[in-house]
Structures are given as C-alpha cells and as structure tokens.
Design an enzyme around this catalytic site. Structure first.
Site, mmCIF file in Angstrom:
data_model
loop_
_atom_site.group_PDB
_atom_site.id
_atom_site.type_symbol
_atom_site.label_atom_id
_atom_site.label_comp_id
_atom_site.label_asym_id
_atom_site.label_seq_id
_atom_site.Cartn_x
_atom_site.Cartn_y
_atom_site.Cartn_z
ATOM 1 N N GLN A 222 76.327 22.823 7.324
ATOM 2 C CA GLN A 222 77.774 23.074 7.295
ATOM 3 C C GLN A 222 78.361 23.020 8.694
ATOM 4 O O GLN A 222 79.578 23.103 8.854
ATOM 5 C CB GLN A 222 78.060 24.449 6.672
ATOM 6 C CG GLN A 222 77.540 24.595 5.250
ATOM 7 C CD GLN A 222 77.757 25.972 4.659
ATOM 8 O OE1 GLN A 222 76.858 26.505 4.025
ATOM 9 N NE2 GLN A 222 78.932 26.577 4.827
ATOM 10 N N ARG A 372 79.530 32.599 -0.046
ATOM 11 C CA ARG A 372 80.950 32.376 -0.305
ATOM 12 C C ARG A 372 81.762 33.617 0.032
ATOM 13 O O ARG A 372 82.435 34.183 -0.813
ATOM 14 C CB ARG A 372 81.145 31.969 -1.766
ATOM 15 C CG ARG A 372 82.333 31.015 -1.881
ATOM 16 C CD ARG A 372 82.354 30.300 -3.185
ATOM 17 N NE ARG A 372 83.541 29.453 -3.215
ATOM 18 C CZ ARG A 372 83.848 28.626 -4.176
ATOM 19 N NH1 ARG A 372 83.054 28.507 -5.201
ATOM 20 N NH2 ARG A 372 84.924 27.903 -4.126
ATOM 21 N N CYS A 373 81.640 34.010 1.281
ATOM 22 C CA CYS A 373 82.250 35.264 1.708
ATOM 23 C C CYS A 373 82.377 35.219 3.209
ATOM 24 O O CYS A 373 81.412 34.941 3.901
ATOM 25 C CB CYS A 373 81.345 36.407 1.291
ATOM 26 S SG CYS A 373 81.346 37.809 2.386
ATOM 27 N N GLU A 742 87.043 31.103 -0.510
ATOM 28 C CA GLU A 742 86.139 32.197 -0.891
ATOM 29 C C GLU A 742 86.835 33.335 -1.628
ATOM 30 O O GLU A 742 86.163 34.238 -2.142
ATOM 31 C CB GLU A 742 85.457 32.748 0.360
ATOM 32 C CG GLU A 742 84.602 31.709 1.037
ATOM 33 C CD GLU A 742 84.293 32.073 2.472
ATOM 34 O OE1 GLU A 742 83.114 32.053 2.834
ATOM 35 O OE2 GLU A 742 85.228 32.382 3.221
HETATM 36 N N1 MCN Z 1 93.523 24.382 0.455
HETATM 37 C C1 MCN Z 1 94.816 24.053 0.119
HETATM 38 N N2 MCN Z 1 95.831 24.924 0.432
HETATM 39 C C2 MCN Z 1 95.576 26.117 1.045
HETATM 40 C C3 MCN Z 1 94.246 26.455 1.367
HETATM 41 C C4 MCN Z 1 93.228 25.551 1.069
HETATM 42 O O1 MCN Z 1 95.053 23.001 -0.459
HETATM 43 N N3 MCN Z 1 96.547 26.948 1.368
HETATM 44 C C5 MCN Z 1 92.427 23.421 0.196
HETATM 45 C C6 MCN Z 1 91.850 22.918 1.523
HETATM 46 O O2 MCN Z 1 92.568 21.940 2.088
HETATM 47 C C7 MCN Z 1 90.436 22.547 1.138
HETATM 48 C C8 MCN Z 1 90.087 23.611 0.099
HETATM 49 O O3 MCN Z 1 91.346 24.082 -0.426
HETATM 50 O O4 MCN Z 1 90.394 21.265 0.611
HETATM 51 C C9 MCN Z 1 89.317 24.801 0.698
HETATM 52 O O5 MCN Z 1 89.945 25.128 1.897
HETATM 53 P P1 MCN Z 1 89.637 26.401 2.813
HETATM 54 O O6 MCN Z 1 90.058 27.630 2.137
HETATM 55 O O7 MCN Z 1 90.179 26.109 4.145
HETATM 56 O O8 MCN Z 1 88.040 26.500 2.890
HETATM 57 P P2 MCN Z 1 87.021 25.475 3.603
HETATM 58 O O9 MCN Z 1 87.457 24.119 3.387
HETATM 59 O O10 MCN Z 1 86.736 25.943 4.970
HETATM 60 O O11 MCN Z 1 85.768 25.691 2.680
HETATM 61 C C10 MCN Z 1 84.850 26.716 2.908
HETATM 62 C C11 MCN Z 1 84.723 27.603 1.703
HETATM 63 C C12 MCN Z 1 83.487 28.386 1.852
HETATM 64 S S1 MCN Z 1 83.262 29.246 3.252
HETATM 65 C C13 MCN Z 1 82.529 28.360 0.892
HETATM 66 S S2 MCN Z 1 81.199 29.369 1.069
HETATM 67 C C14 MCN Z 1 82.647 27.502 -0.240
HETATM 68 C C15 MCN Z 1 84.049 27.145 -0.564
HETATM 69 O O12 MCN Z 1 84.736 26.809 0.520
HETATM 70 N N4 MCN Z 1 81.707 26.560 -0.434
HETATM 71 C C16 MCN Z 1 81.959 25.558 -1.336
HETATM 72 N N5 MCN Z 1 84.209 26.347 -1.631
HETATM 73 C C17 MCN Z 1 83.240 25.456 -1.977
HETATM 74 N N6 MCN Z 1 83.471 24.475 -2.873
HETATM 75 C C18 MCN Z 1 82.517 23.560 -3.130
HETATM 76 N N7 MCN Z 1 82.780 22.605 -4.026
HETATM 77 N N8 MCN Z 1 81.320 23.570 -2.495
HETATM 78 C C19 MCN Z 1 81.010 24.538 -1.619
HETATM 79 O O13 MCN Z 1 79.843 24.542 -1.000
HETATM 80 CU CU1 CUM Z 2 80.739 32.648 3.676
HETATM 81 S S1 CUM Z 2 79.755 31.431 2.742
HETATM 82 MO MO1 CUM Z 2 81.036 30.095 3.370
HETATM 83 O O1 CUM Z 2 81.297 30.919 4.793
HETATM 84 O O2 CUM Z 2 80.104 28.888 3.923
#
Ligand code: MCN
Ligand code: CUM
Length: 788
Positions: A222, A372-373, A742
């Site tokens: 990641q 996922r936290c 998350e």
């Molecule tokens: N998004 C959006 N509008 C927002 C916030 C987010 O459209 N206001 C969209 C983002 O653009 C992105 C998605 O939602 O495409 C998730 O965005 P974000 O909350 O920024 O999280 P990350 O992209 O950093 O993803 C990490 C998060 C984590 S930490 C874990 S753990 C997890 C999760 O995402 N692992 C996943 N969701 C997952 N989903 C899949 N399919 N696979 C994983 O491994």
């Molecule tokens: Cu907290 S599990 Mo995600 O942070 O990859």
C-alpha cells in the site's frame, strides 16, 4: 509454464481467466501473482509449529535432494549479510529468519528456493527442524506479571515484556470530574485480534538485474515509496541504493491495512534474487496469510464514563493493554504508539479525559496494524459508543436522546477535544436525526416494547461515530521519520491530454476514477483524456501511500492544488495568446475568457498546445505541475448508524434485520464509489461484530488460522445495507472533502453490539464482547434464565 494463483487453499482460479484477458501482458501482470518472468524461481517457507522454541538444528539434506530445489535459506545464511533482523515501522525489530528461537506459531524458520512452486513446496515439507520448546506467553496480563518469561532475549537490557507506556490528557482534571460525578459506569471491553483476509494474499516478485544492478520488485504494498526507502536503508550496506530500487505495486487484490508492513517473505525473495541474479517469486497461501501476517486490534480496555444526574457526560477514563505479539510492528505515526486512539472522546462534548495504553509482548505474530481503521480509531469508537450506550441505559434514558444531548453542537466547530484534537467540522445531530427518520426510530421502539411483553428479543443499536483520517499534518505525523504528505504530478501534453501520477496506491478504492474526476473538474479536461497512474516508484512522485483513508484528504487535495498551479500558468499563456493582461481573464473549468467579452477565449487545449508551440518568450515551455500537499489538519468524517437485531432464543443467533448508515464525508467526489466503500466497510464491520476472531490456546496454538474457523461473512450472512448521507464540508480541504474508506468499518461494530445489548439489557446484560457468536449469546441467555 502454467500460471498458478496464489493459494492452494484459496483456489480463486482467476488467473486462468486472466490469461485470456487482453490486459494481461506476459511479464507485466495485472496482479502481482500474474507477473511471470523468464527463469523465475520460487520460494516456499518452512514455518514453526511452536509458539516459542529454541532452534536446535535445521537439516536441509532431504530438501536439497528434491529435484528442482536450489537452496534452503536459514537465518544463519542471512546473518552473514546482517539481514536476519529488520526494523518494524514502529522502530522495533523483527526477524526475517530466526537464528536462535522462534516467537510465534507459523513464524518463518527457513525458506526453500526452487525452480518451480511445486518443488519449493515439496522441499519445504522435508526440511527437518529440531526445536527445544520454551514456555509460551499468550495472555498479555500474564506477560506483565513478575516472573513471566522474558520474551525478547535479543534485547540485552530488556527485563520484562512491557514495550511502552503512553498516556494522554489531564489526569488530575479527569480524576476530579470522576470524584464529582453523580453517576459513573465502568466496563471491561476486549476488542479481539482479527485479520484483514483480503482477496489476494501477500507476495512479490523480486528481480535483481545483475547487468544494470537494479532491483525491481512487484509487490503487494500500500506504500511503495516508503518501502523503497526502507529497503535502501536496510540493504544499503549490501549495495542496494535507492535509485537502484524500483517498487511496482500493481493491482494487489485489497489491502485493508494488511499490506502496509514489510514481511519476511519480501526480504527473503529480494535477498534470493540478489544472490542468484534470477527473478524470485514468493506468494503466501491463505493459511500463512491468516496465521503469520500482521494482525489488528487485540486491545484489552477498561473504560469509565462519568455523568451528571441529568445525563450530561463529564469525563472519560481509559486504561488499555495492547497485545502487540512478539514485536511492535504497528503502522502508526511515530509520535503515537497507540495510534489515534485518543480520539476516544468521540462525538461528545466531554470536558475531561485521560487515556493510558501499555504495549505488551506475547508469543503471537507481530502487530498491530489497522484493519480498515485509521490507526486504532475502531477501538476508540467501539469503546466510547459502548460506554455512552451503557450510561444511557443505566440512567434509563433513550440512547438516541442521550446522544443528542451530549453531542458536540454544530456551532462549536472547529472543536478542540479534551484530548487535544481539533475537529474540523461536524453536524452530529443532523446525521442521527436523518438516521432516526430513515429507520422510523419511534415506531421501532414501540415494536420493541410490545415484543418484550411477549418475551421476544429485539434490539436497536446506535453508533454515532467520529472518524479521524487524512494523516497528516507533517508537524505531527511521520512514519519512520518520513513526513506524511502526499503528492500529485500533472503533465498536460500538447494535444490537451494529460497524465497524472500520485504518491498513493489504490487497492480497489477507484482512484483512477475519482482522481480523474477531480482533475476534470478543476482543469476542464474530460476525465477520459486523463491517464491516472500510481504505484510505480520510478514514475510516481514520492508519497506515503494509501491507508488511514488519507488519499482523498491528502493526495486528492494535492490534485486540486497541482491543477490550480496549471491554471495559473495557463492564464499567463492565454493572456499572451489573447494579448490581454492575465488579470483581465476569467477562468471557468476548461476556458479562459476576456472579462466583458466572453467570445474572446482560449480553451485549456489551446493553452496546452501553445505551451509547447507558442509560449511567451521568457517563460519556460511546457504545462506541468506537482504538489506535495501537507494538510493543515486531519479531516473528521462522521456518521450515525442504526442497527435493528432480532435474537433467536433457541440458538442464540443474532439476526441483523435492518442496518441504516448515514455517513458524512464532506463533499463527495463520486457518490457511487462512496456508496461502494460504505457497503464494503459495513460488511467488514459486521465481520468482527458477529464472526471473526483469531485467538490462541494456552500453548500459543492459533485458533482461527484458516477459513474453516476464521469466519468471513458471505452474501448469505450480510444484510441488505441501507445508506444515505449528509454533507458537512471540511473547511480546510481544497475540495471540502473528507476521507470515507474506513468510516463504515469503524462505525458498524458498535451499532451491532449496542443493538444486542439493547435487546438483553432488561435481563441484566450490560456488555457483550465481539464477536457476538451464537454460542456466546446462547450461554448468556441460559445464565440469565432464558429458555426457548
Ligand atoms: N471518495 C469520494 N468522496 C469523498 C471521499 C472519498 O468520492 N468525500 C472516494 C475517493 O476518491 C476514493 C474512495 O472514495 O476513490 C476512498 O477514498 P478515501 O476515503 O480517501 O480512502 P483511500 O482512497 O485512502 O482508501 C483507503 C481506505 C483504507 S485505509 C482501507 S483499509 C480500505 C478502504 O480504503 N481498503 C480497501 N477501502 C477499500 N476498498 C477496497 N476495494 N479495497 C481495499 O483494500
Ligand atoms: Cu487502516 S487499514 Mo487502511 O489504513 O489501509
């Protein structure tokens, strides 16, 4: 050569289909497991049956006799290069391969290198290891008792199993508030050890090219850039410099936090490739993944909450034992050994709080990463949401009304919490009201009262959580010293098409879609004309990667900021083309026009062409920008979830009848993706609430090390999720967006646990630890005298 999918056990069978997929290019696979290189060698790992034992002897003779086996690699071999130990992300140390003793069941003991995956497995099966078992320390409470065997004998000055003590908040003020309180409640809460169980297990293909001295690793990670730096720091002395290391993270089949750490298999594969000059592949099977990779949670919490008679909450006090296994391999920001656990005052206006956490070594696999936290937020949310519910029930107040009364009010934002966080924005009452209206809360309570008269068990549970994501402001957040900014680099080509690269790495979150949408909105270039790339350290700008829902808060912001830099330059080029001053232009996405004469305009495509063919003299050619975004604060998404359960008195089974999730992640970039994230997250919240747990017997034997007893919910167990949202923009994020990836996993377990306790409170049940399995509930019901 036939493609093998990772797990003999997992048996996904998908790579066969992928061979016919036109995207599959030999040597440039879509998934790590698809990468096939000429002359590739394979690793299989010998693992310890003991949780704690001295290694007396490793006999490789039989393994070496297996056709195709080239080498058996032991800790002694790695020790020659000082590669038998490596650092963890929390600056602790962990073994790559042991020299003296093993510390948990399924720990790597030796690795077999062979010309085929089958030969490697056959070889691993006949490596003979002689052990001298040592007493295993399984319970973290016992680990701290005087006389407990000291586990980390490799640390010369270590005389016990205590790793660190960490505390936060005002102890005196909290103690005072408790002394003055009218009502206090106290509970022991255990949040068990769980595992992410992503679709693809971990693995890599390491390829050291002896000709150009360059190491390329296709890797399930990641955080590719951080990994490159760690590799360079750990292996610099054997000649691997950072510019000679390329980490490629293709599609990795889900991350969920489990693909943040560096596992021994990666390092052994790299070492084997450097030594042989051949590509070396290591892919775990499902049982290895469940039994030996980093785990999440395992927090033993004692929580106390204080309130006035009228139900106004006043103070929170928490003490926690954090079982980290044999090494602290948490992926936490350096300053915070217990992660962001101190967001545990949640959505409530508590004036005083104090939290203590002690990290402990035991004979278990290393941890604790998140699942996922965002760095221990699930633990924090579960604790406060359970405690608030207990207090409401104790006072005989409705849990929804009780929350409404104690929420931080909208006008209090930005809100400084008693434990020092500055919440950016929120409207907790709005989200809860929407959830209550959506499920028909009042009607459900009436139904519950009637059913209770008839002896039926129905419960309604609420979780009004506050998340904390988007690490982070670099003044507070780093991992191994690397500041937690993130990046976006945009290049606009002469014909107006673009490529944008990011320091993050999607694992299924749809970054390719949502980043392209951000750029399209800002630049006015159609999303289809924008190529989004992540995960290749040779091309992407440096960034800390995707976890803790930081991609939107940090790299998403970088996308907006870099776009705006492009527009600034574009404005100058457009002014040159239109022969006006830059200030005389107005910009709307995709178009610069002269103030007052909207017909005189240039499109972003005109400007891009001019940037390479007709740029103003004295200006640099090209249209590119990069942003390394350092967020001024974290974002605080939130939500209110309501869960309705029916409990079967005969079997103890908890049936989730309804589950409504109202989420608020500020401005939404893509509603479909957000809904998908919430659906997936809710299922991953249901999982530990009702099914998943990895536990150990007194000898340290893992229970729950295969899918036979590690119960991942399927579509059959998963209820129909109902979702909705409110929008409270983040005031400091350039797009007003907060993370969401998350939220649902963080918020859901408490809603389910609260619903179960709500159904059973009148029987004298105050708390049930997750996972709330049928046998647990059945036993509880019998204890309380309930029969069918
Ligand atoms: N998004 C959006 N509008 C927002 C916030 C987010 O459209 N206001 C969209 C983002 O653009 C992105 C998605 O939602 O495409 C998730 O965005 P974000 O909350 O920024 O999280 P990350 O992209 O950093 O993803 C990490 C998060 C984590 S930490 C874990 S753990 C997890 C999760 O995402 N692992 C996943 N969701 C997952 N989903 C899949 N399919 N696979 C994983 O491994
Ligand atoms: Cu907290 S599990 Mo995600 O942070 O990859």
């Amino acid at each position: 050569m036939t493609l093998r999918t990772s797990p003999e056990v997992g048996g996904m069978g998908h790579s066969i289909k992928r061979k016919e997929d036109p995207r599959f290019i030999r040597g440039k696979g879509t998934y790590v497991d698809d990468v096939v290189l000429p002359g590739m060698l394979y690793l299989d790992i010998v693992r310890s049956p003991h949780a704690h034992a001295k290694i007396v002897k490793i006999d490789s003779a039989k393994a070496m006799a297996v056709p195709g086996v080239l080498a058996v690699i032991t800790g002694q071999d790695l020790a020659k290069y000082n590669l038998h130990w490596m650092p963890t992300l929390m600056s602790d140390t962990q073994m790559v391969l042991p020299v003296e003793k093993v510390m948990y069941q399924a720990q790597e003991v030796a690795a077999v290198l062979a010309t085929s995956r089958y030969a490697a497995a056959d070889g691993a099966a006949v490596v003979e290891v002689e052990y001298d078992p040592l007493p295993a320390v399984v319970d973290p409470h016992k680990a701290l008792e005087p006389g407990a065997p000291v586990l980390r004998t490799d640390k010369k000055d270590k005389k016990d199993n205590h790793i660190w003590h960490w505390e936060w908040g005002d102890r005196a003020a909290t103690d005072r508030a408790f002394a003055e309180a009218d009502v206090t409640v106290k509970e022991q809460i255990y949040i068990p050890r769980i595992h992410v169980a992503s679709i693809e297990t971990c693995g890599c293909i390491a390829h050291f090219d002896k000709v150009d001295g360059k190491l390329t690793v296709w890797m399930t990670t990641q955080a590719p850039h951080a990994i490159r730096t760690v590799f360079a720091l750990v292996a610099g002395h054997v000649g691997l410099a950072e510019h000679k290391i390329r980490i490629i993270s293709p599609d990795i089949g889900g991350g969920f936090g489990g693909k943040v750490p560096v596992y021994p298999g990666y390092v052994i594969a790299v070492a084997a490739s450097v030594l042989t000059g051949k590509p070396v592949k290591w892919i775990e099977d499902r049982m290895e993944n469940l039994q030996a990779d980093s785990f999440a949670r395992d927090y033993h919490i004692t929580a106390e909450l204080a309130a006035k008679k009228d139900g106004t909450l006043t103070a929170l006090r928490i003490k926690t034992l954090a079982d980290h296994g044999y090494t602290d391999a948490a992926a936490n920001p350096s300053k915070f050994p217990a992660g962001l656990f101190h967001v545990c005052t949640g959505s409530y206006d508590l004036k005083a709080a104090h939290v203590e956490v002690d990290g402990v070594y035991t004979n278990k696999p290393p941890g604790g990463i998140a699942y996922r936290c965002s760095f221990r937020v699930t633990e924090a949310v579960h604790t406060i949401e359970r405690m608030v519910d207990i207090m409401a029930h104790q006072l005989g107040q409705d849990p929804a009304e009780f929350r409404m009364k104690n929420f931080i009010r909208p006008e209090q934002f930005p809100y400084k919490s008693a434990l020092g966080w500055e919440y950016d924005s929120g409207n907790y009452g709005g989200a809860l009201q929407k959830a209550m209206d959506g499920v028909g809360y009042a009607e459900l309570r009436r139904e519950q009262a009637e059913k209770r008269k008839r002896g039926e068990l129905m419960g309604i549970g609420i979780s009004s959580f506050t998340e904390i994501v988007g690490a982070g402001p670099s003044k507070h957040f780093d991992i191994l010293g690397l500041k937690m900014f993130d990046s976006c680099e945009i290049r606009i080509h002469p014909t107006g098409k673009a490529i944008a690269r990011f320091g993050t790495k999607s694992q299924g979150q749809g970054h390719e879609t949502t980043y392209a949408q951000i750029l399209a909105e800002e630049l006015g270039i159609p999303a289809a004309d924008i190529q989004v790339e992540e995960g290749d350290t040779d091309t992407a700008p440096y960034g800390l990667g995707t976890y803790a829902s930081r991609s939107t808060p940090v790299a998403g912001a970088a996308a907006a900021v870099a776009s705006r830099k492009i527009i600034d330059k574009g404005r100058k080029i457009a002014a040159h083309l239109l022969e006006v001053a830059p200030e005389d232009l107005v910009y709307e996405p995709g178009k610069f026009s002269v103030k007052g004469s909207p017909n005189r305009s240039k499109t972003i495509q005109d400007v891009a062409f001019a940037a390479y063919t007709n740029h103003p003299q004295g200006m640099e050619a090209g249209l590119e920008a990069v942003s390394y975004y350092d967020p001024p604060n974290l974002t605080y998404p939130f939500g209110s979830y309501i869960c309705v359960v029916d409990i079967d008195k005969g079997t103890g089974e908890v049936k989730v009848r309804r589950f409504l999730a109202i989420d608020d992640c500020g401005n939404i970039i893509n509603p479909m993706i957000v809904q998908g994230q919430v659906h997936g997250g809710l299922t991953m919240g249901l999982a530990p609430a009702l099914f998943e747990e990895i536990s150990y017997d007194e000898f340290g034997n893992v229970q729950g090390g295969s899918f036979i007893d590690y119960l991942v919910p399927t579509a059959v167990e998963t209820p129909k999720w109902e979702t909705g949202h409110t929008v409270t923009p983040s005031p400091h994020h350039p797009l007003g967006a907060k993370g969401v990836g998350e939220s649902a996993t963080v918020g859901a377990p408490a809603a389910i646990a609260n619903a179960v306790v709500d159904a059973l409170w009148h029987l004298g049940v105050r708390h049930v630890d997750i996972p709330i399995t049928p046998p647990k509930v059945w036993k509880l019901l019998r204890e309380k005298g309930v029969t069918e």
